[in-house]
Design an enzyme around this catalytic site. Structure first.
Site, PDB file in Angstrom:
ATOM      1  N   HIS A 290       0.861  -1.205   0.000  1.00  0.00           N
ATOM      2  CA  HIS A 290       0.000   0.000   0.000  1.00  0.00           C
ATOM      3  C   HIS A 290       0.896   1.254   0.000  1.00  0.00           C
ATOM      4  O   HIS A 290       0.823   2.097   0.898  1.00  0.00           O
ATOM      5  CB  HIS A 290      -0.864  -0.051   1.263  1.00  0.00           C
ATOM      6  CG  HIS A 290      -2.042   0.878   1.290  1.00  0.00           C
ATOM      7  ND1 HIS A 290      -1.934   2.237   1.131  1.00  0.00           N
ATOM      8  CD2 HIS A 290      -3.368   0.636   1.474  1.00  0.00           C
ATOM      9  CE1 HIS A 290      -3.128   2.782   1.225  1.00  0.00           C
ATOM     10  NE2 HIS A 290      -4.018   1.828   1.433  1.00  0.00           N
TER      11      HIS A 290
ATOM     12  N   GLU B  37      -0.725   0.945  -5.533  1.00  0.00           N
ATOM     13  CA  GLU B  37      -0.580  -0.270  -4.729  1.00  0.00           C
ATOM     14  C   GLU B  37      -0.604  -1.520  -5.613  1.00  0.00           C
ATOM     15  O   GLU B  37      -1.643  -1.866  -6.173  1.00  0.00           O
ATOM     16  CB  GLU B  37      -1.716  -0.319  -3.706  1.00  0.00           C
ATOM     17  CG  GLU B  37      -1.821   0.974  -2.897  1.00  0.00           C
ATOM     18  CD  GLU B  37      -3.136   1.089  -2.135  1.00  0.00           C
ATOM     19  OE1 GLU B  37      -3.678   0.054  -1.691  1.00  0.00           O
ATOM     20  OE2 GLU B  37      -3.639   2.219  -1.996  1.00  0.00           O
TER      21      GLU B  37
HETATM   22  O1  TA6 Z   1      -6.074   1.422  -0.728  1.00  0.00           O
HETATM   23  C1  TA6 Z   1      -7.048   2.409  -0.704  1.00  0.00           C
HETATM   24  C2  TA6 Z   1      -7.800   2.286   0.606  1.00  0.00           C
HETATM   25  O2  TA6 Z   1      -8.375   1.012   0.704  1.00  0.00           O
HETATM   26  C3  TA6 Z   1      -8.839   3.421   0.677  1.00  0.00           C
HETATM   27  O3  TA6 Z   1     -10.148   2.963   0.532  1.00  0.00           O
HETATM   28  C4  TA6 Z   1      -8.537   4.145   1.944  1.00  0.00           C
HETATM   29  O4  TA6 Z   1      -9.432   3.970   2.936  1.00  0.00           O
HETATM   30  C5  TA6 Z   1      -7.119   3.708   2.253  1.00  0.00           C
HETATM   31  O5  TA6 Z   1      -6.922   2.455   1.709  1.00  0.00           O
HETATM   32  C6  TA6 Z   1      -6.579   3.818   3.653  1.00  0.00           C
HETATM   33  O6  TA6 Z   1      -6.993   2.779   4.462  1.00  0.00           O
HETATM   34  P1  TA6 Z   1      -6.587   2.746   6.000  1.00  0.00           P
HETATM   35  O7  TA6 Z   1      -7.198   1.491   6.537  1.00  0.00           O
HETATM   36  O8  TA6 Z   1      -5.080   2.739   6.047  1.00  0.00           O
HETATM   37  O9  TA6 Z   1      -7.135   3.999   6.614  1.00  0.00           O
END
Ligand code: TA6
Length: 312
Positions: free
Chosen positions: A180, A283
Site C-alpha cells: 500500500h 498499490e
Molecule cells: O487502498 C485504498 C484504501 O483502501 C482506501 O479505501 C482508503 O481507505 C485507504 O486504503 C486507507 O486505508 P486505512 O485502513 O489505512 O485507513
C-alpha cells in the site's frame, strides 16, 4: 524491553561497514526501527508491520511519503510508508468469501510485529533484510489456515519488496494483499499516473461501479480505485519534482490507486495539513476479484521494484 530487543537485534543482525551500515534503534513513539545506509541509498523500516518508512536513493529526494501527523503507536498502522496489506485487502474476508466489518481493514500484517530472519550486504552495494511474522492467538482466530509469510526488502539505487506466502495447509487458500505504498510527490495537481489505460476498475468513490480508464490518470478529486486484471508496470510522472517513479511488478493482478483529496483527508485526522497534495498511493496488489489462490504446499510471490528517473 525495547532496549534489550534492540541490543539483541544489533548483536545478531547489525552490519557495520563504510558502505553498508544497518543498525536497529528506537524510532518515533518507541517503535523499534532499522536504519540502513549504503553506497546507493538510505532507508528506515519499522519492525511493527515490517513497514518501510523511508527510502532515499543517493542524490535523490525522499521517495516514500509519511504524514507529518502520523501516529507511531503499537497496534496502529502508520499513515504513510509501505503498509503491508495481508492476508486480505480492504474489508474482504477471503476465508469466508464475504465482506465483513469484524476484521481489521487490510488484514493484520501491517500492525503485528515482524521478526528479522537475516540481513545481508549484497555485492552490488545494496542491503537486503528479510522478515517473517508468526501467527498469534488473535490472528489465528481471524486467519485459521496454516500459512507462513516472509518479506524481503532490498535497499539500493532501486527498491525491491518481495512478499512470499507459503500455504502450509492441506487445502487451497485464497489471499488478498497489497504493498500500500504512499509515494512522495511534489504536487498532486501536477502529477499523472501512466500504465492503466484501457483497464477496467472498481470505483470505490462511486459505489464500486465498474468503469474503464481512458488515458493517464490525473487526480482532481477523491480517487479510490481498484484496477482489475492488470499486470502492467506504472509510471508516476511528477512534473513538480521533475522525476518519474517507475513501478515494476510481478505476481500482482490488480493495482489500487488512492488519493483521498481534501474532504476525506480532513476527516481522517492523520493526513497532515494539505498532506493529500503531496502523496499518491499506487498499490501493487491482488484485490477484489483478483485475490490469489495458493495450492497446498505451494507459495506465492508478490514482488515490486521502484526506481527514480530524472526528467531532462
Ligand atoms: O487502498 C485504498 C484504501 O483502501 C482506501 O479505501 C482508503 O481507505 C485507504 O486504503 C486507507 O486505508 P486505512 O485502513 O489505512 O485507513
Amino acid at each position: 524491553m525495547n532496549a534489550t530487543l534492540i541490543e539483541q537485534l544489533n548483536d545478531e543482525f547489525s552490519l557495520q561497514g563504510d558502505n553498508n551500515n544497518l543498525q536497529f534503534k528506537k524510532g518515533k513513539g518507541d517503535l523499534p526501527v532499522v536504519d540502513i545506509q549504503n553506497s546507493c541509498a538510505s532507508a528506515c523500516i519499522s519492525l511493527q508491520g515490517a513497514h518501510l518508512l523511508s527510502w532515499i536513493p543517493k542524490d535523490e529526494e525522499e521517495v516514500i511519503w509519511v504524514s507529518e501527523d502520523a501516529n507511531f503507536s503499537a497496534g496502529k498502522s502508520v499513515r504513510g510508508g509501505v503498509p503491508i496489506c495481508w492476508p486480505w485487502f480492504g474489508s474482504y474476508d477471503n476465508t469466508n468469501n464475504e465482506t465483513t466489518n469484524n476484521f481489521p481493514t487490510h488484514g493484520f500484517a501491517r500492525t503485528t510485529n515482524w521478526q528479522v530472519l537475516s540481513t545481508e550486504a549484497l555485492g552490488n552495494g545494496s542491503t537486503r533484510i528479510s522478515f517473517t511474522t508468526q501467527p498469534e492467538e488473535d490472528t489465528k482466530a481471524m486467519w485459521p489456515p496454516e500459512t507462513s509469510v516472509q518479506l524481503k526488502i532490498t535497499i539500493g539505487k532501486k527498491l525491491e519488496l518481495e512478499l512470499i506466502t507459503h500455504n502450509d495447509s492441506a487445502t487451497p487458500i485464497t489471499i488478498g494483499q497489497a504493498f500500500h505504498t504512499y509515494f512522495n510527490i511534489g504536487d498532486i495537481t501536477n502529477t499523472q499516473l501512466h500504465g492503466l489505460d484501457d483497464t477496467d476498475y472498481l470505483d470505490k468513490a462511486d459505489n464500486l461501479k465498474r468503469k474503464v480508464q481512458h488515458g493517464p490518470i490525473t487526480i482532481e478529486e477523491e480517487v479510490d480505485r481498484i484496477y482489475l486484471d492488470t499486470t502492467s508496470d506504472c509510471v508516476i510522472e511528477d512534473k513538480t519534482m521533475k522525476r518519474n517513479i517507475i513501478i515494476i511488478k510481478c505476481g500482482s493482478h490488480s493495482t489500487v490507486v488512492w488519493n483521498p483529496w481534501e474532504e476525506v483527508a480532513a476527516s481522517m485526522g492523520d493526513l497532515g495539513e494539505n498532506g493529500y497534495t503531496k502523496m499518491l498511493c499506487v498499490e501493487s496488489s491482488n484485490a477484489a476479484e483478483d485475490v490469489a489462490t495458493i495450492l497446498p504446499g505451494k507459495a506465492h510471490q508478490l514482488w515490486v521494484q521502484y526506481a527514480v528517473q530524472r526528467m531532462c
